[in-house]
Enzyme design. Structure first.
Site, short mmCIF file in Angstrom:
data_model
loop_
_atom_site.label_atom_id
_atom_site.label_comp_id
_atom_site.label_asym_id
_atom_site.label_seq_id
_atom_site.Cartn_x
_atom_site.Cartn_y
_atom_site.Cartn_z
CE1 TYR A 143 99.39 25.33 5.46
CE2 TYR A 143 101.15 24.16 4.36
CZ TYR A 143 100.07 24.16 5.21
OH TYR A 143 99.67 22.99 5.79
CE LYS A 194 85.98 31.29 12.44
NZ LYS A 194 84.99 30.42 13.09
CG ASP A 226 83.34 27.31 12.89
OD1 ASP A 226 82.98 27.62 11.74
OD2 ASP A 226 83.02 27.97 13.91
CG ASP A 250 97.39 20.68 6.10
OD1 ASP A 250 97.68 19.61 5.55
OD2 ASP A 250 97.83 21.02 7.22
CG ASP A 254 95.32 15.06 7.38
OD1 ASP A 254 95.69 15.07 6.19
OD2 ASP A 254 96.08 14.84 8.35
C1 IPM Z 1 100.05 17.87 3.23
C2 IPM Z 1 101.08 17.90 4.32
C3 IPM Z 1 102.04 19.07 4.07
C4 IPM Z 1 101.23 20.34 4.15
C5 IPM Z 1 103.23 19.12 5.03
C6 IPM Z 1 104.00 17.83 5.04
C7 IPM Z 1 104.13 20.26 4.70
O1 IPM Z 1 100.48 17.95 5.56
O2 IPM Z 1 100.44 17.79 2.05
O3 IPM Z 1 98.87 17.89 3.54
O4 IPM Z 1 100.96 20.86 5.25
O5 IPM Z 1 100.84 20.84 3.09
MG MG Z 2 98.36 17.70 5.50
#
Ligand code: IPM
Ligand code: MG
Length: 369
Positions: A143, A194, A226, A250, A254
């Site tokens: 990042y 990884k 993975d 990240d 999710d």
């Molecule tokens: C998160 C989001 C952010 C990230 C984006 C909005 C920049 O996806 O906080 O998970 O990738 O960190």
């Molecule tokens: Mg995110």
């Protein structure tokens, strides 16, 4: 009585301001019923800041952030700002505040609330009782690594590039956060990398092993990302604490959030280093985004924002009793069958954003009686 706890509120975009309003009500309640007083400043971030000032993270916001004991954020972004150049999009504001405040440890719990277990897309027995904590490194990795960019090549083609870098101290400090947290939970850490392909994560694994040596009571395991993605949907309860890089975290967070069937319910904390006064910089925000498609309709789920506030009480101010009150109030409204649209199920009662806020206040009253 505690006074003078300085909070910065950054409602942001989309549903951010609506769900933040419900937190204000919880704070009013605490002020009246528990004599907990906060000194609250509001600031601009993301699209809201772009509209007012032209930039996603104004200097004024950054100054207020440095002065605050803790920050509560809503969410940023929306289609309105997607047409802007990359450097001034709302997301730059979020990444900027993380970096500027040194918020290197992002705690993302994935918890299945009993009353919502059947909302998961996975089978009930796979997710019932799930409680894992993903710790995502937040200020390093691909990042932020340099060099990065898009450049022209001879012949009109282009080359895009980013760099995955980690230093020993960056890995060790996030490793210690994971070990310390696991010590208060089920004493298991799975570090995800990884290391079969990427050197930076070969080092990640080696450094994690070194950190682990100082914590003999913690069981440390390693997994390739993975496989981890696969294991998360196959048998998520095998995990207790997961620690991983910025980008893997990240993606996996999710995935983990969706296992719970209630993305609208999950809070997060981003913690930094402590200053001379022992105060640790900290920002709390829901895991979900700004949901521009439903903003302004009064139907957004305020519970992740309210639970983020409860994390703030717990981690920044050691106000465990008050945090327990808030968490219990959330459990109770769910047990009563109250649901915003995103978590609506058969036989449940649909409520609006403010209706959910009413119910929370009502439960807090009962708990304090
Ligand atoms: C998160 C989001 C952010 C990230 C984006 C909005 C920049 O996806 O906080 O998970 O990738 O960190
Ligand atoms: Mg995110």
């Amino acid at each position: 009585m505690s006074t003078n706890n300085k909070l910065l509120f950054l409602p942001g975009d989309g549903i951010g301001p609506e769900i933040m309003t419900q937190v204000w009500r919880v704070i009013d309640w605490m002020d009246k019923r528990r004599s907990v007083t906060f000194d609250i400043t509001q600031g601009l971030i993301g699209g809201a800041a772009i509209d007012e000032t032209g930039v996603p993270l104004p200097d004024e916001t950054l100054e207020a952030a440095h002065a605050a004991d803790a920050i509560l954020m809503g969410a940023v972004g929306g289609p309105k700002w997607e047409v802007l150049p990359f450097e001034v999009q709302p997301e730059r504001g979020l990444l900027g505040i993380r970096k500027e405040l040194g918020l290197f440890a992002n705690l993302r719990p994935a918890i299945v609330f009993d009353a919502l277990a059947d909302a998961s897309t996975l089978k009930l027995d796979i997710v019932k009782g799930l409680d894992i904590m993903i710790i995502r490194e937040l200020t390093g990795g691909i990042y932020f690594g340099e060099p990065r960019g898009i450049e022209d090549m001879d012949g009109g083609d282009r080359r895009g590039f980013n760099t995955l870098t980690y230093t020993t101290p960056e890995i060790q400090r996030i490793g210690r956060v994971a070990m310390d947290l696991a010590g208060k939970r089920n004493k298991r850490v799975c570090s995800i990398d990884k290391a079969n392909v990427l050197e930076a994560t070969v080092m990640w694994r080696e450094e994690m092993v070194k950190v682990g040596e100082a914590y003999p009571e913690i069981e440390l395991t390693h997994m390739y990302v993975d496989n981890a993605a696969m294991q998360l949907v196959r048998n998520p309860k095998q995990f207790d604490v997961i620690v991983t890089t910025n980008m893997f975290g990240d993606i996996l967070s999710d995935c983990a959030a969706m296992l719970t069937g209630s993305l609208g319910m999950l809070p997060s904390a981003s913690l930094g280093l402590s200053d001379e006064r022992g105060r640790q910089s900290a920002l709390y925000e829901p895991v979900h985004g700004s949901a521009p498609d439903i903003s302004g309709q009064g139907i957004a789920n305020p519970l992740a924002q309210i639970l983020s506030f409860s994390m703030l009480l717990r981690y920044s101010f050691d106000m465990f009793k008050d945090a327990d009150f808030v968490d219990q109030a959330v459990q109770n409204v769910l047990n009563l069958g109250l649901r915003t649209s995103d978590i609506m199920g058969e036989g449940m009662t649909r409520v609006s954003t403010s209706g959910m806020g009413d119910a929370i206040i009502n439960e807090l009253d009962k708990l304090a009686a």
